[in-house]
Scaffold this motif. Structure first.
Motif, PDB file in Angstrom:
ATOM      1  N   LEU A  74       2.105  -2.570   8.381  1.00  0.00           N
ATOM      2  CA  LEU A  74       1.396  -2.859   9.833  1.00  0.00           C
ATOM      3  C   LEU A  74       2.290  -2.460  11.006  1.00  0.00           C
ATOM      4  O   LEU A  74       3.212  -2.616  11.081  1.00  0.00           O
ATOM      5  CB  LEU A  74       0.960  -4.416   9.770  1.00  0.00           C
ATOM      6  CG  LEU A  74       0.043  -4.957   8.570  1.00  0.00           C
ATOM      7  CD1 LEU A  74      -0.391  -6.546   8.725  1.00  0.00           C
ATOM      8  CD2 LEU A  74      -1.293  -4.286   8.920  1.00  0.00           C
ATOM      9  N   LYS A  75       1.288  -1.867  11.595  1.00  0.00           N
ATOM     10  CA  LYS A  75       2.148  -1.502  12.954  1.00  0.00           C
ATOM     11  C   LYS A  75       2.448  -2.797  13.653  1.00  0.00           C
ATOM     12  O   LYS A  75       1.819  -3.940  13.835  1.00  0.00           O
ATOM     13  CB  LYS A  75       1.058  -0.686  13.987  1.00  0.00           C
ATOM     14  CG  LYS A  75       0.756   0.742  13.279  1.00  0.00           C
ATOM     15  CD  LYS A  75      -0.081   1.536  14.348  1.00  0.00           C
ATOM     16  CE  LYS A  75      -0.086   2.869  13.907  1.00  0.00           C
ATOM     17  NZ  LYS A  75      -1.195   3.637  14.558  1.00  0.00           N
ATOM     18  N   ASP A  76       3.279  -2.582  14.808  1.00  0.00           N
ATOM     19  CA  ASP A  76       3.751  -3.548  15.665  1.00  0.00           C
ATOM     20  C   ASP A  76       2.533  -4.432  16.166  1.00  0.00           C
ATOM     21  O   ASP A  76       2.523  -5.575  16.441  1.00  0.00           O
ATOM     22  CB  ASP A  76       4.567  -3.101  16.643  1.00  0.00           C
ATOM     23  CG  ASP A  76       6.024  -2.939  16.397  1.00  0.00           C
ATOM     24  OD1 ASP A  76       6.355  -3.359  15.156  1.00  0.00           O
ATOM     25  OD2 ASP A  76       6.876  -2.300  17.072  1.00  0.00           O
ATOM     26  N   ILE A 115      13.163   4.785  -4.348  1.00  0.00           N
ATOM     27  CA  ILE A 115      12.714   4.808  -2.921  1.00  0.00           C
ATOM     28  C   ILE A 115      12.168   6.080  -2.370  1.00  0.00           C
ATOM     29  O   ILE A 115      12.788   7.314  -2.740  1.00  0.00           O
ATOM     30  CB  ILE A 115      13.653   4.278  -1.893  1.00  0.00           C
ATOM     31  CG1 ILE A 115      13.850   2.982  -2.196  1.00  0.00           C
ATOM     32  CG2 ILE A 115      13.152   4.324  -0.280  1.00  0.00           C
ATOM     33  CD1 ILE A 115      15.056   2.111  -1.398  1.00  0.00           C
ATOM     34  N   LEU A 116      11.017   6.343  -2.004  1.00  0.00           N
ATOM     35  CA  LEU A 116      10.517   7.738  -1.644  1.00  0.00           C
ATOM     36  C   LEU A 116      10.127   7.520  -0.055  1.00  0.00           C
ATOM     37  O   LEU A 116       9.566   6.599   0.483  1.00  0.00           O
ATOM     38  CB  LEU A 116       9.248   8.208  -2.228  1.00  0.00           C
ATOM     39  CG  LEU A 116       9.292   8.151  -3.686  1.00  0.00           C
ATOM     40  CD1 LEU A 116       8.047   8.535  -4.633  1.00  0.00           C
ATOM     41  CD2 LEU A 116      10.148   9.235  -4.146  1.00  0.00           C
ATOM     42  N   ARG A 117      10.462   8.639   0.659  1.00  0.00           N
ATOM     43  CA  ARG A 117      10.495   8.671   2.102  1.00  0.00           C
ATOM     44  C   ARG A 117       8.892   8.803   2.411  1.00  0.00           C
ATOM     45  O   ARG A 117       8.012   9.386   1.952  1.00  0.00           O
ATOM     46  CB  ARG A 117      10.912  10.104   2.535  1.00  0.00           C
ATOM     47  CG  ARG A 117      11.737   9.788   3.836  1.00  0.00           C
ATOM     48  CD  ARG A 117      12.548  11.153   4.061  1.00  0.00           C
ATOM     49  NE  ARG A 117      11.825  11.392   5.563  1.00  0.00           N
ATOM     50  CZ  ARG A 117      12.080  10.817   6.597  1.00  0.00           C
ATOM     51  NH1 ARG A 117      12.981   9.843   6.590  1.00  0.00           N
ATOM     52  NH2 ARG A 117      11.755  11.093   7.956  1.00  0.00           N
ATOM     53  N   ASN A 118       8.376   7.983   3.316  1.00  0.00           N
ATOM     54  CA  ASN A 118       7.335   7.713   3.963  1.00  0.00           C
ATOM     55  C   ASN A 118       6.106   7.512   3.096  1.00  0.00           C
ATOM     56  O   ASN A 118       4.858   8.190   3.029  1.00  0.00           O
ATOM     57  CB  ASN A 118       7.037   8.828   5.017  1.00  0.00           C
ATOM     58  CG  ASN A 118       7.628   8.754   6.155  1.00  0.00           C
ATOM     59  OD1 ASN A 118       8.066   7.874   6.619  1.00  0.00           O
ATOM     60  ND2 ASN A 118       7.888  10.115   6.711  1.00  0.00           N
ATOM     61  N   HIS A 172       0.822  -1.099  -0.104  1.00  0.00           N
ATOM     62  CA  HIS A 172       0.086   0.010  -0.073  1.00  0.00           C
ATOM     63  C   HIS A 172       0.698   1.257   0.013  1.00  0.00           C
ATOM     64  O   HIS A 172       1.753   1.280   0.768  1.00  0.00           O
ATOM     65  CB  HIS A 172      -0.923  -0.038   1.201  1.00  0.00           C
ATOM     66  CG  HIS A 172      -2.024  -0.980   1.246  1.00  0.00           C
ATOM     67  ND1 HIS A 172      -3.088  -0.799   0.143  1.00  0.00           N
ATOM     68  CD2 HIS A 172      -2.396  -2.105   1.739  1.00  0.00           C
ATOM     69  CE1 HIS A 172      -3.818  -1.620   0.105  1.00  0.00           C
ATOM     70  NE2 HIS A 172      -3.452  -2.564   1.204  1.00  0.00           N
ATOM     71  N   LYS A 173       0.412   2.119  -0.825  1.00  0.00           N
ATOM     72  CA  LYS A 173       1.078   3.388  -0.962  1.00  0.00           C
ATOM     73  C   LYS A 173       0.355   4.709  -0.914  1.00  0.00           C
ATOM     74  O   LYS A 173      -0.928   4.885  -0.886  1.00  0.00           O
ATOM     75  CB  LYS A 173       1.774   3.630  -2.333  1.00  0.00           C
ATOM     76  CG  LYS A 173       3.082   2.489  -2.509  1.00  0.00           C
ATOM     77  CD  LYS A 173       3.493   2.617  -3.967  1.00  0.00           C
ATOM     78  CE  LYS A 173       4.833   1.720  -4.057  1.00  0.00           C
ATOM     79  NZ  LYS A 173       4.914   0.498  -3.550  1.00  0.00           N
ATOM     80  N   VAL A 174       0.954   5.665  -0.478  1.00  0.00           N
ATOM     81  CA  VAL A 174       0.316   6.938  -0.324  1.00  0.00           C
ATOM     82  C   VAL A 174       0.841   7.976  -1.383  1.00  0.00           C
ATOM     83  O   VAL A 174       2.039   7.951  -1.856  1.00  0.00           O
ATOM     84  CB  VAL A 174       0.355   7.695   1.112  1.00  0.00           C
ATOM     85  CG1 VAL A 174      -0.253   6.729   1.929  1.00  0.00           C
ATOM     86  CG2 VAL A 174       1.954   7.791   1.394  1.00  0.00           C
ATOM     87  N   MET A 175      -0.225   8.574  -1.883  1.00  0.00           N
ATOM     88  CA  MET A 175      -0.090   9.527  -3.268  1.00  0.00           C
ATOM     89  C   MET A 175       1.029  10.819  -2.926  1.00  0.00           C
ATOM     90  O   MET A 175       1.824  10.901  -3.849  1.00  0.00           O
ATOM     91  CB  MET A 175      -1.345   9.878  -3.569  1.00  0.00           C
ATOM     92  CG  MET A 175      -1.558  10.068  -5.113  1.00  0.00           C
ATOM     93  SD  MET A 175      -1.439   8.604  -6.099  1.00  0.00           S
ATOM     94  CE  MET A 175       0.220   9.018  -6.976  1.00  0.00           C
ATOM     95  N   GLU A 220       1.264   2.147   9.637  1.00  0.00           N
ATOM     96  CA  GLU A 220       2.153   3.156   9.851  1.00  0.00           C
ATOM     97  C   GLU A 220       3.027   3.538   8.668  1.00  0.00           C
ATOM     98  O   GLU A 220       3.239   2.666   7.733  1.00  0.00           O
ATOM     99  CB  GLU A 220       2.959   2.929  11.010  1.00  0.00           C
ATOM    100  CG  GLU A 220       4.116   1.805  10.909  1.00  0.00           C
ATOM    101  CD  GLU A 220       4.778   1.656  12.133  1.00  0.00           C
ATOM    102  OE1 GLU A 220       4.325   1.916  13.362  1.00  0.00           O
ATOM    103  OE2 GLU A 220       5.872   0.523  12.217  1.00  0.00           O
ATOM    104  N   ALA A 221       3.632   4.498   8.457  1.00  0.00           N
ATOM    105  CA  ALA A 221       4.338   5.059   7.234  1.00  0.00           C
ATOM    106  C   ALA A 221       5.639   4.300   7.511  1.00  0.00           C
ATOM    107  O   ALA A 221       6.375   4.091   8.233  1.00  0.00           O
ATOM    108  CB  ALA A 221       4.457   6.562   7.289  1.00  0.00           C
ATOM    109  N   LYS A 222       6.164   3.876   5.883  1.00  0.00           N
ATOM    110  CA  LYS A 222       7.573   3.520   5.819  1.00  0.00           C
ATOM    111  C   LYS A 222       8.013   3.910   4.498  1.00  0.00           C
ATOM    112  O   LYS A 222       7.134   4.267   3.629  1.00  0.00           O
ATOM    113  CB  LYS A 222       7.597   1.723   5.679  1.00  0.00           C
ATOM    114  CG  LYS A 222       6.844   1.438   4.564  1.00  0.00           C
ATOM    115  CD  LYS A 222       7.055  -0.219   4.411  1.00  0.00           C
ATOM    116  CE  LYS A 222       6.532  -0.647   3.001  1.00  0.00           C
ATOM    117  NZ  LYS A 222       6.450  -1.868   2.889  1.00  0.00           N
TER     118      LYS A 222
END
Ligand code: SF4
Lengths: 85, 360
Positions: free
Chosen positions: B287-289, B279-282, B169-172, B268-270
């Motif tokens: 999945l969170k811990d 590679i793009l930041r955040n 999953h990615k954010v735009m 959470e963001a990665k």
């Protein structure tokens, strides 16, 4: 994948709805929305209703046409007035 | 008559809008559509042919299948080859070429790979096959992420422990700003309508404020797209860019808060890898811990072959808006929708596919 279609809610049971698009029915989870009722239109995406469609806003968008017409008429009239003045 | 679709395909209105755009525009302008759904609609409805010559449209990095890196496909294939695994996926991914195979070919070879319509169907498969590990391939942007979040949330609530998410999953927004930072020259964004349905307008703040680009959140029908192009043109002509919503019937300024909360609960963001952009930041989500026991990468060890990229495929540059499908030597020859070389030809939201289908 990013396609989401406007679908009408036909029935609701336990946070799951049966929705229809042009006569074809699908299942839609209502887990992502509050306050949806039978008859509402929702956007269906990967088995989830992701947003309610606002009928008022839908109509507003289409009104742009009549606005143009009005504006054009006004401008034409102004132009005429300007010339005759 | 399909409500909320047909009335936005009104030819008279579309032509009227074309005229308004012509009247409003005085200088060359380049607008980029980021969403694959927009790319498809723009070509399907022949929007470019309705625009004055000085307005150009470019496709950007918004087809989720297209930006998914080859390593992801290779890893999914490696998972599929494990004996005790069932892969569940949306149909879009199945024909995307990995380094040496596709999920489709793996299915033909007898591996258990099932196409599902929703993550909820994948959960049902997990319940019905307690002795198998069921992995769901989670791809997509903010539009699709809430359903994956809901799937994981529900799996946890129902204590289903043989279900796993392999998230791409990615954010735009990071991709939208990375392109401008890289020097792609555009005047404005036709911002993704269904992503915005979830996120609202705030994610685009930097685009006018920091980069001085116009930004209009658009619907997917011809009237929507033409109106959005008119709004973008007016913003640029006036020299005052801002975030504007054209697609008001489906996008509220605040977005879908319930969906946003669910995403925050689970993900959470990665930093993440994008085809073409690196590679793009955040820019990605994991999945969170708290939900790590549903993370396929953490829970199911697997050996993945070394990634090999295809020589000649320029998908990456097309996704950046630097080149168009017509610039690719393989386009329409060695690469067609029935025998695709790159992801941009596989997905019906990919620029190459849209060109082939509606333009070539
Ligand atoms: S036409 Fe095929 S090979 Fe060429 S860029 Fe598009 S997907 Fe890649």
């Amino acid at each position: 994948m990013c396609l989401s279609i406007p679908a009408k809610i036909e029935s609701i049971e336990d946070n799951m709805a049966i929705v229809s698009v042009g006569g074809v029915t699908y299942k839609a989870s209502l887990q992502l929305l509050d306050d949806v009722n039978v008859g509402d239109y929702i956007l269906l995406h990967t088995g989830f209703a992701i947003q309610k469609i606002s009928p008022e806003e839908a109509e507003e968008t289409l009104k742009i046409f009549s606005e143009f017409e009005d504006l054009n008429r006004k401008m034409d009239e102004e132009e005429k007035g300007f010339r005759s003045a | 008559m399909i409500k909320y679709i047909d009335e936005y395909r009104d030819k008279k209105l579309v032509l009227k809008l074309a005229e308004e755009i012509r009247k409003a525009s005085t200088k060359p302008l380049r607008f980029m559509e980021v969403c694959g759904g927009h790319t498809m609609a723009i070509h399907k409805f022949g929007i470019p042919s309705l625009l004055p010559e000085n307005i150009r449209l470019l496709s950007g990095p918004g087809c989720p299948v297209c930006v998914t890196d080859r390593k992801y496909i290779d890893t999914a294939i490696a998972f599929a080859r494990l004996d005790d695994v069932i892969i569940t996926t949306y149909g879009d991914l199945i024909r995307v070429p990995g380094s040496t195979s596709t999920l489709d070919a793996e299915r033909g070879a007898g591996n258990d790979i099932r196409i599902v319509y929703s993550i909820l169907d994948a959960l049902t498969i997990a319940l019905e096959n307690p002795d198998k590990k069921v992995i769901f391939l989670g791809i997509g942007f903010e539009t699709t992420t809430p359903s994956s979040a809901a799937g994981i949330y529900n799996a946890n609530a129902q204590s289903i422990d043989n279900f796993f998410l392999y998230s791409s999953h990615k954010v735009m927004p990071p991709a939208m700003t990375a392109l401008i930072d890289e020097g792609v020259e555009i005047d404005g964004y036709i911002a993704p309508g269904h992503v915005s349905t979830i996120t609202g307008t705030s994610i685009y703040k930097d685009i006018p404020d920091k980069y001085q680009l116009a930004c209009v959140i658009s619907g997917f029908e011809p009237v929507d797209l033409m109106l959005s192009i008119l709004m973008l043109t007016k913003q640029k002509e006036a020299g005052k860019p801002f975030v504007e919503i054209q697609y008001k019937r489906a996008v509220r300024p605040e977005g879908n808060i319930k969906a946003q909360r669910l995403i925050e609960e689970v993900f959470e963001a990665k930093d993440d890898l994008w085809r073409g952009l690196g590679i793009l930041r955040n820019s990605g989500l994991r999945l969170k811990d708290k939900y790590a026991h549903y993370d396929a990468e953490k829970m199911i060890p697997v050996e993945v072959e070394r990634t090999k990229e295809d020589k000649g495929c320029i998908c990456g540059e097309i996704l950046k808006g630097i080149k168009s499908p017509g610039d690719c030597k393989l386009f329409g020859k060695a690469c067609t929708p029935s025998d695709p070389v790159g992801a941009c030809m596989v997905s019906n939201e990919g620029a190459c596919h849209a060109w082939f289908r509606y333009k070539a």
